[in-house]
Scaffold this motif. Structure first.
Motif, PDB file in Angstrom:
ATOM      1  N   SER A  14       0.841  -1.195   0.000  1.00 37.77           N
ATOM      2  CA  SER A  14       0.000   0.000   0.000  1.00 37.77           C
ATOM      3  C   SER A  14       0.882   1.253   0.000  1.00 37.77           C
ATOM      4  O   SER A  14       2.098   1.172   0.148  1.00 37.77           O
ATOM      5  CB  SER A  14      -0.905   0.001   1.226  1.00 37.77           C
ATOM      6  OG  SER A  14      -0.132   0.168   2.388  1.00 37.77           O
ATOM      7  N   ASP A  15       0.242   2.399  -0.151  1.00 32.99           N
ATOM      8  CA  ASP A  15       0.986   3.657  -0.177  1.00 32.99           C
ATOM      9  C   ASP A  15       1.722   3.909   1.135  1.00 32.99           C
ATOM     10  O   ASP A  15       2.867   4.357   1.132  1.00 32.99           O
ATOM     11  CB  ASP A  15       0.041   4.825  -0.473  1.00 32.99           C
ATOM     12  CG  ASP A  15      -0.488   4.779  -1.902  1.00 32.99           C
ATOM     13  OD1 ASP A  15       0.137   4.128  -2.757  1.00 32.99           O
ATOM     14  OD2 ASP A  15      -1.533   5.407  -2.151  1.00 32.99           O
ATOM     15  N   ALA A  16       1.065   3.613   2.251  1.00 30.01           N
ATOM     16  CA  ALA A  16       1.701   3.833   3.556  1.00 30.01           C
ATOM     17  C   ALA A  16       2.908   2.920   3.731  1.00 30.01           C
ATOM     18  O   ALA A  16       3.947   3.351   4.250  1.00 30.01           O
ATOM     19  CB  ALA A  16       0.685   3.592   4.668  1.00 30.01           C
ATOM     20  N   GLU A  17       2.775   1.684   3.292  1.00 30.74           N
ATOM     21  CA  GLU A  17       3.898   0.745   3.409  1.00 30.74           C
ATOM     22  C   GLU A  17       5.062   1.178   2.519  1.00 30.74           C
ATOM     23  O   GLU A  17       6.228   1.059   2.912  1.00 30.74           O
ATOM     24  CB  GLU A  17       3.451  -0.670   3.013  1.00 30.74           C
ATOM     25  CG  GLU A  17       2.508  -1.310   3.997  1.00 30.74           C
ATOM     26  CD  GLU A  17       1.946  -2.632   3.505  1.00 30.74           C
ATOM     27  OE1 GLU A  17       1.670  -3.475   4.366  1.00 30.74           O
ATOM     28  OE2 GLU A  17       1.782  -2.799   2.277  1.00 30.74           O
ATOM     29  N   LEU A  18       4.749   1.701   1.341  1.00 34.06           N
ATOM     30  CA  LEU A  18       5.802   2.182   0.445  1.00 34.06           C
ATOM     31  C   LEU A  18       6.536   3.372   1.054  1.00 34.06           C
ATOM     32  O   LEU A  18       7.757   3.473   0.948  1.00 34.06           O
ATOM     33  CB  LEU A  18       5.212   2.565  -0.910  1.00 34.06           C
ATOM     34  CG  LEU A  18       4.791   1.419  -1.809  1.00 34.06           C
ATOM     35  CD1 LEU A  18       4.046   1.943  -3.030  1.00 34.06           C
ATOM     36  CD2 LEU A  18       5.993   0.602  -2.245  1.00 34.06           C
ATOM     37  N   LYS A  19       5.782   4.257   1.699  1.00 38.15           N
ATOM     38  CA  LYS A  19       6.430   5.423   2.306  1.00 38.15           C
ATOM     39  C   LYS A  19       7.327   5.024   3.469  1.00 38.15           C
ATOM     40  O   LYS A  19       8.416   5.575   3.633  1.00 38.15           O
ATOM     41  CB  LYS A  19       5.378   6.438   2.742  1.00 38.15           C
ATOM     42  CG  LYS A  19       4.741   7.125   1.550  1.00 38.15           C
ATOM     43  CD  LYS A  19       3.710   8.147   1.938  1.00 38.15           C
ATOM     44  CE  LYS A  19       3.095   8.733   0.682  1.00 38.15           C
ATOM     45  NZ  LYS A  19       2.061   9.708   0.951  1.00 38.15           N
ATOM     46  N   THR A  20       6.894   4.062   4.271  1.00 39.86           N
ATOM     47  CA  THR A  20       7.758   3.603   5.367  1.00 39.86           C
ATOM     48  C   THR A  20       8.984   2.879   4.813  1.00 39.86           C
ATOM     49  O   THR A  20      10.082   3.017   5.351  1.00 39.86           O
ATOM     50  CB  THR A  20       7.005   2.683   6.338  1.00 39.86           C
ATOM     51  OG1 THR A  20       6.476   1.574   5.628  1.00 39.86           O
ATOM     52  CG2 THR A  20       5.899   3.417   7.052  1.00 39.86           C
ATOM     53  N   ARG A  56      13.675   2.787  -7.184  1.00 38.23           N
ATOM     54  CA  ARG A  56      12.605   1.849  -7.524  1.00 38.23           C
ATOM     55  C   ARG A  56      11.354   2.127  -6.699  1.00 38.23           C
ATOM     56  O   ARG A  56      10.231   2.117  -7.217  1.00 38.23           O
ATOM     57  CB  ARG A  56      13.074   0.414  -7.306  1.00 38.23           C
ATOM     58  CG  ARG A  56      14.069  -0.056  -8.329  1.00 38.23           C
ATOM     59  CD  ARG A  56      14.472  -1.506  -8.096  1.00 38.23           C
ATOM     60  NE  ARG A  56      15.504  -1.880  -9.034  1.00 38.23           N
ATOM     61  CZ  ARG A  56      16.777  -2.101  -8.708  1.00 38.23           C
ATOM     62  NH1 ARG A  56      17.160  -2.034  -7.445  1.00 38.23           N
ATOM     63  NH2 ARG A  56      17.664  -2.418  -9.621  1.00 38.23           N
ATOM     64  N   ILE A  57      11.553   2.389  -5.422  1.00 37.18           N
ATOM     65  CA  ILE A  57      10.415   2.672  -4.535  1.00 37.18           C
ATOM     66  C   ILE A  57       9.714   3.951  -4.985  1.00 37.18           C
ATOM     67  O   ILE A  57       8.481   4.006  -5.077  1.00 37.18           O
ATOM     68  CB  ILE A  57      10.877   2.775  -3.069  1.00 37.18           C
ATOM     69  CG1 ILE A  57      11.392   1.422  -2.578  1.00 37.18           C
ATOM     70  CG2 ILE A  57       9.750   3.268  -2.179  1.00 37.18           C
ATOM     71  CD1 ILE A  57      12.148   1.499  -1.259  1.00 37.18           C
ATOM     72  N   GLN A  63       4.036   5.784 -10.007  1.00 38.08           N
ATOM     73  CA  GLN A  63       3.137   5.028 -10.880  1.00 38.08           C
ATOM     74  C   GLN A  63       1.781   4.811 -10.221  1.00 38.08           C
ATOM     75  O   GLN A  63       0.751   4.877 -10.882  1.00 38.08           O
ATOM     76  CB  GLN A  63       3.761   3.686 -11.251  1.00 38.08           C
ATOM     77  CG  GLN A  63       4.903   3.805 -12.225  1.00 38.08           C
ATOM     78  CD  GLN A  63       5.579   2.478 -12.499  1.00 38.08           C
ATOM     79  OE1 GLN A  63       5.416   1.519 -11.751  1.00 38.08           O
ATOM     80  NE2 GLN A  63       6.362   2.428 -13.566  1.00 38.08           N
ATOM     81  N   LYS A  64       1.783   4.555  -8.907  1.00 38.39           N
ATOM     82  CA  LYS A  64       0.515   4.383  -8.208  1.00 38.39           C
ATOM     83  C   LYS A  64      -0.278   5.688  -8.178  1.00 38.39           C
ATOM     84  O   LYS A  64      -1.506   5.682  -8.289  1.00 38.39           O
ATOM     85  CB  LYS A  64       0.745   3.860  -6.790  1.00 38.39           C
ATOM     86  CG  LYS A  64       1.087   2.392  -6.775  1.00 38.39           C
ATOM     87  CD  LYS A  64       1.025   1.850  -5.380  1.00 38.39           C
ATOM     88  CE  LYS A  64       1.259   0.361  -5.445  1.00 38.39           C
ATOM     89  NZ  LYS A  64       0.505  -0.366  -4.461  1.00 38.39           N
TER      90      LYS A  64
END
Length: 70
Positions: A14-20, A56-57, A63-64
């Protein structure tokens, strides 16, 4: 195939997981640079790996946001 698996895992988060994940990668990069400056880092190639992972992150996050990845 290691990077493909890494990107596939990023796409599922999810977006939150990507930010962390991004924050953790940036912290790791800071620590690696600090170790390199004090001559404590043995594997200097790890710095480039972490930098590419950060890119990459950030690519997956962009992209999301644009709706290219669901």
């Amino acid at each position: 195939m290691k990077t493909k698996n890494f990107v596939d895992d990023l796409n599922k988060k999810s977006d939150a997981e990507l930010k962390t994940e991004l924050v953790n990668a940036k912290k790791e990069l800071f620590n690696l640079r600090f170790q390199n400056a004090t001559n404590q880092l043995d594997n200097t190639a790890r710095i480039n790996d972490v930098r590419k992972n950060i890119a990459r992150i950030q690519t997956v996050i962009t992209q999301k946001q644009k709706g290219l990845i669901k």
